[in-house]
Write a protein that holds these residues in place. Structure first.
Motif, PDB file in Angstrom:
ATOM      1  N   GLU A   1      -1.517   1.412   8.190  1.00 40.28           N
ATOM      2  CA  GLU A   1      -0.961   2.247   7.129  1.00 40.28           C
ATOM      3  C   GLU A   1       0.197   1.514   6.437  1.00 40.28           C
ATOM      4  OE1 GLU A   1       0.012   6.054   8.713  1.00 40.28           O
ATOM      5  OE2 GLU A   1      -2.051   6.523   9.268  1.00 40.28           O
ATOM      6  N   ALA A   2      -0.088   0.349   5.899  1.00 38.58           N
ATOM      7  CA  ALA A   2       0.930  -0.431   5.186  1.00 38.58           C
ATOM      8  C   ALA A   2       1.356   0.326   3.932  1.00 38.58           C
ATOM      9  CB  ALA A   2       0.365  -1.796   4.823  1.00 38.58           C
ATOM     10  N   CYS A   3       2.671   0.426   3.718  1.00 36.60           N
ATOM     11  CA  CYS A   3       3.141   1.326   2.660  1.00 36.60           C
ATOM     12  C   CYS A   3       2.887   0.806   1.254  1.00 36.60           C
ATOM     13  CB  CYS A   3       4.614   1.675   2.862  1.00 36.60           C
ATOM     14  SG  CYS A   3       5.777   0.327   2.676  1.00 36.60           S
ATOM     15  N   ALA A   4       2.596  -0.496   1.095  1.00 37.36           N
ATOM     16  CA  ALA A   4       2.262  -1.022  -0.233  1.00 37.36           C
ATOM     17  C   ALA A   4       0.782  -0.887  -0.553  1.00 37.36           C
ATOM     18  CB  ALA A   4       2.677  -2.487  -0.332  1.00 37.36           C
ATOM     19  N   ALA A   5      -0.042  -0.557   0.428  1.00 35.78           N
ATOM     20  CA  ALA A   5      -1.495  -0.551   0.253  1.00 35.78           C
ATOM     21  C   ALA A   5      -1.980   0.295  -0.927  1.00 35.78           C
ATOM     22  CB  ALA A   5      -2.171  -0.101   1.546  1.00 35.78           C
ATOM     23  N   PRO A   6      -1.395   1.473  -1.187  1.00 34.21           N
ATOM     24  CA  PRO A   6      -1.889   2.272  -2.313  1.00 34.21           C
ATOM     25  C   PRO A   6      -1.691   1.621  -3.681  1.00 34.21           C
ATOM     26  CG  PRO A   6      -0.624   3.643  -0.791  1.00 34.21           C
ATOM     27  CD  PRO A   6      -0.396   2.225  -0.394  1.00 34.21           C
ATOM     28  N   LEU A   7      -0.909   0.549  -3.747  1.00 36.71           N
ATOM     29  CA  LEU A   7      -0.618  -0.076  -5.031  1.00 36.71           C
ATOM     30  C   LEU A   7      -1.465  -1.309  -5.307  1.00 36.71           C
ATOM     31  CD1 LEU A   7       2.300   1.317  -4.033  1.00 36.71           C
ATOM     32  CD2 LEU A   7       2.922   0.436  -6.272  1.00 36.71           C
ATOM     33  N   GLY A   8      -2.491  -1.526  -4.523  1.00 39.09           N
ATOM     34  CA  GLY A   8      -3.372  -2.667  -4.759  1.00 39.09           C
ATOM     35  C   GLY A   8      -4.494  -2.679  -3.742  1.00 39.09           C
ATOM     36  N   THR A   9      -5.203  -3.784  -3.671  1.00 37.20           N
ATOM     37  CA  THR A   9      -6.239  -3.961  -2.663  1.00 37.20           C
ATOM     38  C   THR A   9      -5.593  -4.406  -1.358  1.00 37.20           C
ATOM     39  OG1 THR A   9      -7.820  -4.634  -4.365  1.00 37.20           O
ATOM     40  CG2 THR A   9      -8.335  -5.226  -2.088  1.00 37.20           C
TER      41      THR A   9
ATOM     42  N   VAL B   1      -3.118  -7.962  -4.556  1.00 34.61           N
ATOM     43  CA  VAL B   1      -3.889  -7.916  -3.316  1.00 34.61           C
ATOM     44  C   VAL B   1      -2.921  -8.173  -2.173  1.00 34.61           C
ATOM     45  CG1 VAL B   1      -5.729  -8.974  -1.956  1.00 34.61           C
ATOM     46  CG2 VAL B   1      -5.994  -8.745  -4.437  1.00 34.61           C
ATOM     47  N   PHE B   2      -2.952  -7.317  -1.166  1.00 39.35           N
ATOM     48  CA  PHE B   2      -2.065  -7.459  -0.009  1.00 39.35           C
ATOM     49  C   PHE B   2      -2.879  -7.813   1.226  1.00 39.35           C
ATOM     50  CE2 PHE B   2      -0.347  -4.138  -2.780  1.00 39.35           C
ATOM     51  CZ  PHE B   2       0.926  -4.610  -3.037  1.00 39.35           C
TER      52      PHE B   2
ATOM     53  N   MET C   1      -3.430 -11.448 -14.633  1.00 33.19           N
ATOM     54  CA  MET C   1      -3.199 -12.283 -13.448  1.00 33.19           C
ATOM     55  C   MET C   1      -3.187 -11.403 -12.208  1.00 33.19           C
ATOM     56  SD  MET C   1       0.024 -14.842 -12.581  1.00 33.19           S
ATOM     57  CE  MET C   1      -0.428 -16.036 -13.837  1.00 33.19           C
ATOM     58  N   LYS C   2      -3.815 -11.887 -11.152  1.00 31.16           N
ATOM     59  CA  LYS C   2      -3.828 -11.162  -9.881  1.00 31.16           C
ATOM     60  C   LYS C   2      -3.009 -11.959  -8.870  1.00 31.16           C
ATOM     61  CE  LYS C   2      -7.286  -8.644  -8.789  1.00 31.16           C
ATOM     62  NZ  LYS C   2      -8.609  -8.108  -8.378  1.00 31.16           N
ATOM     63  N   ILE C   3      -2.046 -11.283  -8.265  1.00 34.12           N
ATOM     64  CA  ILE C   3      -1.114 -11.925  -7.333  1.00 34.12           C
ATOM     65  C   ILE C   3      -1.359 -11.422  -5.920  1.00 34.12           C
ATOM     66  CG2 ILE C   3       1.327 -12.151  -6.686  1.00 34.12           C
ATOM     67  CD1 ILE C   3       1.997 -12.190  -9.639  1.00 34.12           C
ATOM     68  N   GLY C   4      -1.456 -12.347  -4.978  1.00 39.70           N
ATOM     69  CA  GLY C   4      -1.595 -11.995  -3.581  1.00 39.70           C
ATOM     70  C   GLY C   4      -0.240 -11.955  -2.905  1.00 39.70           C
ATOM     71  N   ILE C   5      -0.046 -10.962  -2.060  1.00 40.43           N
ATOM     72  CA  ILE C   5       1.217 -10.842  -1.316  1.00 40.43           C
ATOM     73  C   ILE C   5       0.894 -10.780   0.170  1.00 40.43           C
ATOM     74  CG2 ILE C   5       3.295  -9.474  -0.921  1.00 40.43           C
ATOM     75  CD1 ILE C   5       3.133  -8.474  -3.760  1.00 40.43           C
ATOM     76  N   LEU C   6       1.460 -11.722   0.913  1.00 36.63           N
ATOM     77  CA  LEU C   6       1.326 -11.717   2.371  1.00 36.63           C
ATOM     78  C   LEU C   6       2.365 -10.732   2.908  1.00 36.63           C
ATOM     79  CD1 LEU C   6       0.911 -15.559   2.852  1.00 36.63           C
ATOM     80  CD2 LEU C   6      -0.865 -13.818   3.191  1.00 36.63           C
ATOM     81  N   GLY C   7       1.883  -9.614   3.408  1.00 40.88           N
ATOM     82  CA  GLY C   7       2.749  -8.519   3.811  1.00 40.88           C
ATOM     83  C   GLY C   7       2.601  -7.366   2.840  1.00 40.88           C
ATOM     84  N   ALA C   8       2.660  -6.143   3.354  1.00 37.11           N
ATOM     85  CA  ALA C   8       2.489  -4.967   2.504  1.00 37.11           C
ATOM     86  C   ALA C   8       3.472  -3.870   2.888  1.00 37.11           C
ATOM     87  CB  ALA C   8       1.046  -4.456   2.591  1.00 37.11           C
ATOM     88  N   GLY C   9       4.723  -4.292   3.138  1.00 34.49           N
ATOM     89  CA  GLY C   9       5.778  -3.321   3.417  1.00 34.49           C
ATOM     90  C   GLY C   9       6.443  -2.853   2.143  1.00 34.49           C
ATOM     91  N   GLN C  10       7.667  -2.329   2.281  1.00 34.82           N
ATOM     92  CA  GLN C  10       8.336  -1.767   1.110  1.00 34.82           C
ATOM     93  C   GLN C  10       8.677  -2.814   0.053  1.00 34.82           C
ATOM     94  OE1 GLN C  10       9.688  -1.461   4.250  1.00 34.82           O
ATOM     95  NE2 GLN C  10      11.892  -1.911   4.229  1.00 34.82           N
TER      96      GLN C  10
ATOM     97  N   GLY D   1       6.793  -5.452  -0.709  1.00 37.82           N
ATOM     98  CA  GLY D   1       5.551  -5.621  -1.448  1.00 37.82           C
ATOM     99  C   GLY D   1       5.291  -4.442  -2.373  1.00 37.82           C
ATOM    100  N   ARG D   2       5.627  -3.276  -1.904  1.00 37.06           N
ATOM    101  CA  ARG D   2       5.466  -2.059  -2.719  1.00 37.06           C
ATOM    102  C   ARG D   2       6.307  -2.153  -3.990  1.00 37.06           C
ATOM    103  NH1 ARG D   2       4.414   3.488  -1.019  1.00 37.06           N
ATOM    104  NH2 ARG D   2       5.399   5.014  -2.393  1.00 37.06           N
ATOM    105  N   MET D   3       7.573  -2.570  -3.834  1.00 37.55           N
ATOM    106  CA  MET D   3       8.456  -2.640  -5.001  1.00 37.55           C
ATOM    107  C   MET D   3       8.101  -3.809  -5.917  1.00 37.55           C
ATOM    108  SD  MET D   3      12.131  -1.253  -3.530  1.00 37.55           S
ATOM    109  CE  MET D   3      11.958  -1.702  -1.808  1.00 37.55           C
ATOM    110  N   LEU D   4       7.551  -4.888  -5.356  1.00 36.83           N
ATOM    111  CA  LEU D   4       7.047  -5.971  -6.205  1.00 36.83           C
ATOM    112  C   LEU D   4       5.905  -5.459  -7.088  1.00 36.83           C
ATOM    113  CD1 LEU D   4       7.046  -8.984  -3.716  1.00 36.83           C
ATOM    114  CD2 LEU D   4       8.254  -8.928  -5.906  1.00 36.83           C
ATOM    115  N   ALA D   5       4.993  -4.710  -6.504  1.00 31.79           N
ATOM    116  CA  ALA D   5       3.874  -4.187  -7.286  1.00 31.79           C
ATOM    117  C   ALA D   5       4.354  -3.213  -8.356  1.00 31.79           C
ATOM    118  CB  ALA D   5       2.861  -3.515  -6.361  1.00 31.79           C
ATOM    119  N   LEU D   6       5.282  -2.360  -8.014  1.00 32.55           N
ATOM    120  CA  LEU D   6       5.814  -1.406  -8.995  1.00 32.55           C
ATOM    121  C   LEU D   6       6.453  -2.132 -10.172  1.00 32.55           C
ATOM    122  CD1 LEU D   6       7.335   1.246  -6.564  1.00 32.55           C
ATOM    123  CD2 LEU D   6       5.386   1.586  -8.105  1.00 32.55           C
ATOM    124  N   ALA D   7       7.091  -3.273  -9.894  1.00 34.69           N
ATOM    125  CA  ALA D   7       7.690  -4.071 -10.961  1.00 34.69           C
ATOM    126  C   ALA D   7       6.648  -4.857 -11.743  1.00 34.69           C
ATOM    127  CB  ALA D   7       8.734  -5.020 -10.384  1.00 34.69           C
ATOM    128  N   GLY D   8       5.515  -5.148 -11.109  1.00 35.12           N
ATOM    129  CA  GLY D   8       4.516  -6.009 -11.720  1.00 35.12           C
ATOM    130  C   GLY D   8       3.538  -5.314 -12.634  1.00 35.12           C
TER     131      GLY D   8
END
Length: 363
Positions: A34-42, A27-28, A1-10, A12-19
């Motif tokens: 330089e959104a800090c969650a960007a390295p963890l998804g598209t 996808v953010f 499953m691919k989940i979209g997140i509106l916003g890519a701050g911390q 979003g970063r921790m959601l991706a780490l948990a996911g």
């Protein structure tokens, strides 16, 4: 499953780490370069009202959520018209406007401080007569981490407060002489299943959360859960919601809700059986919810502006380090640490060591 997140701050970063352990991809959409969650998804680098980018976002994901409540309502409506968006946009609409929040709390029988909307300087005079002083004048929208607020203690404070934040929709709230500030972190699944984390006692300075401590067997746990349940059920909510309260004379007064994962729940990563981030993803993906039980004594400390060195932090037993990938900046949340321990005395010793390190880099 691919989940979209509106916003890519911390968040979003921790959601991706948990996911990622759940085999979820992300996808953010975020306007920050330089959104800090960007390295963890598209990362779709675009404004929230860019319909071309939003369409691209919707095509690439199975469902969407958001990591902060100031996503424009029209953005939420655009996304929700194409793919499942959870929590539903109505929660976002309520959470964006302090007057809407207070009106909802009143409707649901949840105690709130006296309040009145304020649109003009003359209306502020009338509101002060009805609400009384001291009071807090707040912007109805966007205020965060103490921004967009002014405390009124005497009549002479009105002109200064109006000069600072007047000319936009405001709300005047009676000042609550609180003994504690607490939050109730709740999660509701698609089936209506409800789980609650232990009540969290919060310490703020300059309007920014500094310390969050879960309290096992807090005497106000049941009351906080009852208030949160009314809101969750009324909104048909799915996901994690944080409900912040003032405690005065042993009674809860509703402050605000955050329709998302929340800073006061960061301790759950190490301190609870299932973190708020994993439980939010479980809820929106239709999975069974995880246990919200406290594993043992724990407390979270935010890093504001700067962080102690990893060497110093790692030297303290039970300290779990979280950097957000953000450049140091005054009054900016750049990371946090959660301290865990086998007993309360041990926790206090470790917390004192951590707070000494934090004070040294903030000074």
């Amino acid at each position: 499953m691919k989940i979209g997140i509106l916003g890519a701050g911390q968040l979003g970063r921790m959601l991706a780490l948990a996911g990622y352990p759940l085999d979820l991809d992300f996808v953010f959409l975020d306007p920050a370069t330089e959104a800090c969650a960007a390295p963890l998804g598209t990362h779709i680098h675009a404004d929230y009202v860019d319909e071309h980018a939003l369409a691209e976002f919707c095509v690439g994901v199975d469902l969407a959520t958001y990591e902060f409540e100031n996503v424009p309502a029209k953005t939420a409506e655009f996304v929700a018209g194409r793919i499942p968006l959870l929590p539903a946009p109505v929660a976002l609409t309520v959470g964006q406007d302090r007057l809407s929040e207070k009106t909802l709390f009143d409707k649901l029988g949840i105690p709130v401080p006296r309040y009145m909307p304020v649109a003009t300087r003359e209306a502020l005079e009338i509101a002060v007569k009805n609400v009384g002083l001291p009071a807090v004048l707040k912007t109805r929208r966007l205020g965060y981490d103490g921004k967009g607020q002014a405390v009124l203690r005497k009549a002479e404070d009105l002109d200064k407060a109006w000069a600072a934040i007047g000319g936009q929709p405001l709300i005047l709230e009676a000042f609550v002489p609180f003994e504690r500030e607490i939050s109730c972190l709740a999660v509701r699944g698609k089936s209506g299943e409800l789980r609650f984390y232990p009540v969290v006692e919060n310490v703020h300075r300059d309007g920014i959360l500094r310390v969050a401590r879960p309290r096992a067997d807090d005497p106000l746990q049941a009351a906080a859960e009852a208030h949160a349940t009314r809101v969750l059920e009324h909104l048909g909510y799915v996901g994690v919601l944080a409900f912040e309260f003032f405690v005065a004379s042993g009674k809860l007064y509703a402050n605000e809700i955050a329709p998302r994962v929340h800073n006061s729940g960061h301790w759950t990563i190490e301190g609870a059986d299932c973190s708020q981030f994993e439980n939010h993803l479980r809820a929106i993906a239709g999975l069974p919810l995880g246990s919200t039980a406290l594993r043992g004594p724990s407390v979270m400390v935010n890093f504001i502006g700067n962080t102690p060195s990893n060497e110093a932090l790692a030297a303290i037993p039970g300290v779990h380090i979280h950097h957000y990938g953000k450049a140091p900046k005054p009054q900016r949340k750049v990371g946090h640490a959660t301290v865990t321990a086998g007993n309360d005395a041990e926790l206090e010793t470790r917390l004192a060591q951590l707070q000494a390190l934090v004070a040294a880099v903030e000074s």
